[in-house]
Design an enzyme around this catalytic site. Structure first.
Site, PDB file in Angstrom:
ATOM      1  N   PHE A 242     -30.417  24.397 -51.851  1.00  0.00           N
ATOM      2  CA  PHE A 242     -30.401  24.848 -50.452  1.00  0.00           C
ATOM      3  C   PHE A 242     -30.608  26.355 -50.426  1.00  0.00           C
ATOM      4  O   PHE A 242     -29.996  27.086 -51.218  1.00  0.00           O
ATOM      5  CB  PHE A 242     -29.059  24.513 -49.806  1.00  0.00           C
ATOM      6  CG  PHE A 242     -28.812  23.040 -49.638  1.00  0.00           C
ATOM      7  CD1 PHE A 242     -29.189  22.391 -48.471  1.00  0.00           C
ATOM      8  CD2 PHE A 242     -28.226  22.297 -50.654  1.00  0.00           C
ATOM      9  CE1 PHE A 242     -28.967  21.031 -48.314  1.00  0.00           C
ATOM     10  CE2 PHE A 242     -28.003  20.937 -50.508  1.00  0.00           C
ATOM     11  CZ  PHE A 242     -28.375  20.297 -49.337  1.00  0.00           C
ATOM     12  N   GLU A 243     -31.411  26.824 -49.505  1.00  0.00           N
ATOM     13  CA  GLU A 243     -31.853  28.225 -49.571  1.00  0.00           C
ATOM     14  C   GLU A 243     -30.757  29.269 -49.356  1.00  0.00           C
ATOM     15  O   GLU A 243     -30.910  30.414 -49.746  1.00  0.00           O
ATOM     16  CB  GLU A 243     -33.001  28.475 -48.605  1.00  0.00           C
ATOM     17  CG  GLU A 243     -32.592  28.363 -47.166  1.00  0.00           C
ATOM     18  CD  GLU A 243     -33.798  28.141 -46.265  1.00  0.00           C
ATOM     19  OE1 GLU A 243     -34.251  29.115 -45.681  1.00  0.00           O
ATOM     20  OE2 GLU A 243     -34.270  26.999 -46.142  1.00  0.00           O
ATOM     21  N   ALA A 244     -29.626  28.898 -48.733  1.00  0.00           N
ATOM     22  CA  ALA A 244     -28.560  29.895 -48.557  1.00  0.00           C
ATOM     23  C   ALA A 244     -27.846  30.170 -49.874  1.00  0.00           C
ATOM     24  O   ALA A 244     -27.100  31.137 -49.986  1.00  0.00           O
ATOM     25  CB  ALA A 244     -27.561  29.440 -47.495  1.00  0.00           C
TER      26      ALA A 244
END
Lengths: 256, 357
Positions: free
Chosen positions: A50-52
């Site tokens: 997930f990009e976060a």
């Protein structure tokens, strides 16, 4: 045959694309459901990022945000946005799933705005977020979207995320990482890929209950067609059980 | 001065834009790298007690015309308490910079709609502004459709890389995205030829906010911060900013920081003011402490959406009067949220383990 809705069919179709040992960058909603289904059904070693910052979590239930604590639950690493995106940029991410307000025949996507005037858009959407990044960096970009002639358009009002640009080798010449690009488009009606030379979208499979005519009638540009069209298999009982009981018990994504 | 080199985007683009404006000389929308270095040199490098009240911190650092960098991601670990105080304090002609944000940006936008003499946003450098599964950001749509704010669009990595460049003290960073999108035509980045390979490469300028607003899991009184869960781009934004206001769920002893120095994600020197503010990201989530209050987020969003659709400001004003202007401090705001709600949010986080010792 089991009863299912089109969202369930799209998620199952997408999940089947994710083989064991691959890596996938996902957002919330249907892409996350597809990755979770793949992991539970047939690809236990699928790595979900997930990009976060969440890397390889054991997702207990559907996260509602890319920064949700569920995206780092029993993860191998809770890192940062630069770290996840740099991992993708150095070639470690095989797949990603995107959506968008508009898509054209080369898989270029708009998730920024409608209306020609740059300073005063008629309708503003959230913007690129990580879409352009994942599509530029991940080897195979897939799109999950409902199909209608407004969304599948001749020309996007704004290109947020480049697909094959104007086809041929135009993407390769643009400075984007070589060899990456749009791979499959999964809609409620069909599955499309891209013809290898022209890079134009082409129908490869039709979903149960739809015809080739339905697919063409709900597309704003001319679709190519594979030599042999196949029927996309409906979800299995087992896929539906995992999806409904384990992944989305509250039916946030799959609906009622 | 832009675009001597470009991708094939011009051939596929449908965008109408002012070419002269897009190609006008580059301008920093906050301190330049050299100005940021001068601010650093004026700071004492020793360890000092950074604790302050939010009121003092905002009054000291937030001025008209500055660039405010917002930490977190969408509604995860977002600096809502600090944003409330900025709205109470007032700040006009702001530039906002963030990768993906939701309620913080909408709160500032709503304050501008209610009283532009108190709060106004001139422009935003961003990647994404919305509510994820809940829907689009109504006030973003309103302000853009009226041409009331200028947007400079990048990608999530692009904005992260811009903060990272600033944190590295370099003026730009090369990225392998943005190319082939309309952002290449209109944002302040620039396509160029790689001096080593001759291939296209996209340069994004450093982004130095004047003030970063950041919420962290824990910190000592000097500002050594720990972050659990996704780090988002918080360390980079804090280090990129000339000054930073950091709220923390909990202040822990310096001795704890020294026990596990590997856990320090933001060094004290990058922090100018530190405020212990439990639930400081509410109604956003804070890993290890509490989950999102989806009901409150949806309630605020629906108030904003009703304004967008009807143009009537009454309910919007009521929200601000009740939850921001009717409160002296953020604790006063939290007192309006029931204990049962806060307790439920704590239970919903799933008890993610964090290390405070």
């Amino acid at each position: 045959m089991a009863n299912y809705n089109t969202m369930e069919l799209m998620i199952c179709t997408a999940a089947r694309e994710l083989e064991d040992g691959a890596s996938v960058g996902v957002g919330t909603g249907a892409p996350c459901a597809a990755a979770m289904l793949a992991q539970k059904a047939h690809s236990p070693n699928l790595v979900i990022l997930f990009e976060a910052g969440g890397a390889a979590p054991l997702i207990p239930e559907m996260p509602i945000s890319v920064g949700d604590s569920r995206t780092t639950w029993k993860a191998l690493m809770a890192s940062s946005m630069p770290e996840i995106m740099e991992t993708a940029c150095r070639g470690m991410l095989d797949y990603t799933f995107l959506g968008g307000a508009q898509i054209d025949m080369y898989g270029n996507l708009n998730s920024t705005r409608i209306g020609p005037d740059h300073q005063k858009p008629k309708v503003r959407f959230p913007g690129s977020g990580g879409a352009n990044d994942f599509a530029s960096f991940c080897w195979r970009m897939m799109v999950m979207t409902p199909q209608d002639p407004k969304r599948f358009t001749e020309r996007c009002s704004y290109i947020t995320t480049p697909g094959w640009l104007e086809g041929g080798d135009s993407r390769a010449k643009s400075g984007l990482p070589l060899g990456a690009g749009p791979y499959k488009i999964i809609t409620n009606m069909a599955v499309m890929d891209f013809e290898p030379e022209s890079k134009r979208m082409r129908i490869i499979a039709i979903n149960p209950g739809y015809s080739e005519k339905d697919v063409r009638d709900n597309c704003g540009f001319e679709l190519l067609k594979a030599d042999k069209l196949v029927d996309n298999a409906p979800p299995t009982e087992e896929e539906l059980r995992i999806l409904r009981d384990e992944i989305d018990p509250y039916r946030y994504v799959i609906g009622r | 001065m832009k675009k001597a080199v470009s991708s094939k985007i011009k051939k596929v683009s449908n965008l109408k834009y002012d070419q002269q404006l897009a190609e006008s000389p580059f301008e920093w929308w906050g301190p330049s790298p050299d100005e940021a270095r001068r601010v650093m040199s004026a700071k004492s490098k020793g360890m000092h007690d950074k604790r302050a009240s939010l009121k003092e911190a905002v009054a000291r650092y937030v001025k008209d015309g500055i660039n405010i960098g917002i930490g977190g991601f969408v509604n995860t670990r977002v600096p809502v308490a600090a944003v409330h105080e900025v709205i109470r304090h007032g700040a006009r002609n702001l530039t906002l910079s963030f990768q993906s944000n939701s309620i913080c940006a909408e709160l500032l936008a709503g304050a501008m709609i209610l009283d532009p003499d108190r709060v106004s946003i001139k422009r935003v450098e961003l990647a994404w502004w919305g509510y994820e599964v809940i829907g689009i950001a109504p006030l973003l749509r309103y302000l853009t459709s009226k041409g009331m704010i200028q947007l400079d669009d990048y990608t999530n990595y692009g904005m992260s890389a811009r903060f990272k460049a600033a944190a590295m003290g370099i003026p730009f960073v090369p990225t392998r995205d943005h190319g082939g999108s309309d952002m290449e035509l209109v944002n302040r980045g620039r396509m160029t030829s790689c001096p080593f390979t001759g291939k296209n490469v996209y340069l994004v300028p450093a982004c130095h906010p004047d003030v970063a607003l950041i919420h962290v899991t824990a910190a000592d009184m000097y500002g050594n911060c720990r972050i659990f869960g996704a780090h988002c781009t918080c360390p980079e934004i804090t280090m990129a900013a000339a000054h930073s206001i950091v709220t923390t769920e909990k202040i822990i002893p310096n001795e704890n920081i020294r026990t596990y120095p590997n856990l320090t994600e933001i060094p004290y020197a990058a922090v100018d003011a530190l405020i212990e503010q439990p639930y400081g990201a509410y109604p956003g989530a804070s890993y290890g402490f509490h989950w999102f209050d989806m009901d409150h987020i949806k309630m605020f969003r629906s108030v904003c959406d009703a304004f967008r659709k009807t143009g009537k400001k009454d309910d919007l004003k009521k929200y601000y009067d009740e939850y921001i202007f009717g409160c002296e401090t953020y604790d006063d705001f939290l007192e309006k949220i029931s204990f049962k709600t806060l307790r439920k949010l704590r239970d919903l986080d799933g008890g993610q383990p964090i290390i405070l010792s």
